[in-house]
Design a protein around this motif. Structure first.
Motif, short mmCIF file in Angstrom:
data_model
loop_
_atom_site.label_atom_id
_atom_site.label_comp_id
_atom_site.label_asym_id
_atom_site.label_seq_id
_atom_site.Cartn_x
_atom_site.Cartn_y
_atom_site.Cartn_z
N LEU A 24 0.77 -1.15 -0.01
CA LEU A 24 0.10 0.06 0.03
C LEU A 24 0.86 1.18 0.10
O LEU A 24 1.61 1.33 0.90
CB LEU A 24 -0.97 -0.11 1.30
N GLN A 25 0.55 2.18 -0.89
CA GLN A 25 1.52 3.30 -1.09
C GLN A 25 0.63 4.40 -1.61
O GLN A 25 0.14 4.12 -2.67
CB GLN A 25 2.67 3.16 -1.84
N ASP A 26 0.45 5.50 -0.97
CA ASP A 26 -0.23 6.56 -1.53
C ASP A 26 -1.80 6.24 -1.65
O ASP A 26 -2.38 6.58 -2.90
CB ASP A 26 0.38 7.21 -2.50
N GLY A 27 -2.36 5.36 -1.18
CA GLY A 27 -3.70 4.91 -1.57
C GLY A 27 -3.88 3.60 -2.45
O GLY A 27 -4.90 3.40 -2.78
N ILE A 28 -2.79 3.44 -3.24
CA ILE A 28 -2.85 2.41 -4.11
C ILE A 28 -2.31 1.00 -3.56
O ILE A 28 -1.34 0.90 -2.98
CB ILE A 28 -1.73 2.80 -5.28
N VAL A 29 -3.22 0.24 -3.72
CA VAL A 29 -2.83 -1.20 -3.22
C VAL A 29 -2.26 -1.81 -4.66
O VAL A 29 -2.94 -1.81 -5.52
CB VAL A 29 -4.06 -2.02 -2.73
N SER A 30 -1.15 -2.59 -4.30
CA SER A 30 -0.63 -3.44 -5.54
C SER A 30 -0.49 -4.81 -4.68
O SER A 30 -0.05 -5.15 -3.77
CB SER A 30 0.58 -2.85 -6.02
N LEU A 31 -0.74 -5.75 -5.83
CA LEU A 31 -0.33 -7.18 -5.10
C LEU A 31 -0.16 -8.28 -6.80
O LEU A 31 -0.48 -7.85 -7.63
CB LEU A 31 -1.34 -7.88 -4.46
N VAL A 32 0.37 -9.31 -6.30
CA VAL A 32 0.51 -10.28 -7.20
C VAL A 32 -0.37 -11.26 -6.83
O VAL A 32 -0.32 -11.95 -5.86
CB VAL A 32 1.96 -10.68 -7.18
N ILE A 33 -0.95 -12.09 -8.19
CA ILE A 33 -1.65 -13.24 -7.61
C ILE A 33 -1.17 -14.38 -8.76
O ILE A 33 -1.10 -14.02 -9.90
CB ILE A 33 -3.46 -12.79 -8.23
N ASP A 34 -1.14 -15.66 -8.21
CA ASP A 34 -0.53 -16.62 -9.04
C ASP A 34 -2.11 -17.37 -9.56
O ASP A 34 -2.82 -17.67 -8.67
CB ASP A 34 0.32 -17.48 -7.90
N VAL A 35 -2.01 -17.38 -10.68
CA VAL A 35 -3.48 -17.92 -11.35
C VAL A 35 -3.05 -19.19 -11.96
O VAL A 35 -4.00 -19.63 -12.80
CB VAL A 35 -3.89 -16.82 -12.27
N SER A 36 -1.84 -19.56 -11.70
CA SER A 36 -1.72 -21.19 -12.37
C SER A 36 -2.90 -22.01 -11.98
O SER A 36 -3.33 -22.19 -11.01
CB SER A 36 -0.49 -21.89 -11.64
N GLY A 37 -3.30 -22.71 -13.13
CA GLY A 37 -4.44 -23.55 -12.83
C GLY A 37 -5.84 -23.24 -12.94
O GLY A 37 -6.73 -23.99 -12.99
N LEU A 38 -6.07 -21.99 -13.06
CA LEU A 38 -7.28 -21.36 -13.12
C LEU A 38 -7.56 -21.01 -14.55
O LEU A 38 -6.90 -20.64 -15.32
CB LEU A 38 -7.49 -20.08 -12.41
N ASP A 39 -9.03 -21.25 -14.89
CA ASP A 39 -9.31 -20.92 -16.33
C ASP A 39 -9.62 -19.50 -16.35
O ASP A 39 -9.64 -18.73 -15.11
CB ASP A 39 -10.59 -21.67 -16.62
N ILE A 40 -9.84 -18.81 -17.43
CA ILE A 40 -10.00 -17.41 -17.60
C ILE A 40 -11.23 -16.77 -16.80
O ILE A 40 -11.14 -15.83 -16.14
CB ILE A 40 -10.13 -17.09 -19.24
N PRO A 41 -12.33 -17.45 -16.89
CA PRO A 41 -13.38 -17.02 -16.10
C PRO A 41 -13.09 -16.82 -14.46
O PRO A 41 -13.48 -16.07 -14.06
CB PRO A 41 -14.58 -17.97 -16.41
#
Length: 71
Positions: A24-41
């Motif tokens: 969290l910096q200056d009101g902006i949240v940033s994060l990384v998500i591992d989407v391995s194995g998930l379909d697009i929906p």
């Protein structure tokens, strides 16, 4: 002001161990998500839920998500 621990617990509740590098910096949240194995929906749903829930927290002005996947 929203505490980083609230953001981390919210992201973890929605994405589990897939969420990392939460900042969290200056009101902006940033994060990384591992989407391995998930379909697009499923990826799209996870992203939308994270943006909605995290974006609704006090003082959060933007949510930026990077999606990664192992090949």
């Amino acid at each position: 002001m929203t505490d980083l621990s609230v953001i981390q617990s919210t992201a973890t509740a929605l994405a589990g161990a897939r969420a990392s590098a939460i900042k969290l910096q200056d009101g902006i949240v940033s994060l990384v998500i591992d989407v391995s194995g998930l379909d697009i929906p499923s990826r799209n749903q996870m992203e939308a839920e994270l943006k909605a829930k995290l974006g609704a927290l006090p003082t959060v002005t933007d949510v930026r998500i990077v999606m990664t996947a192992e090949k």
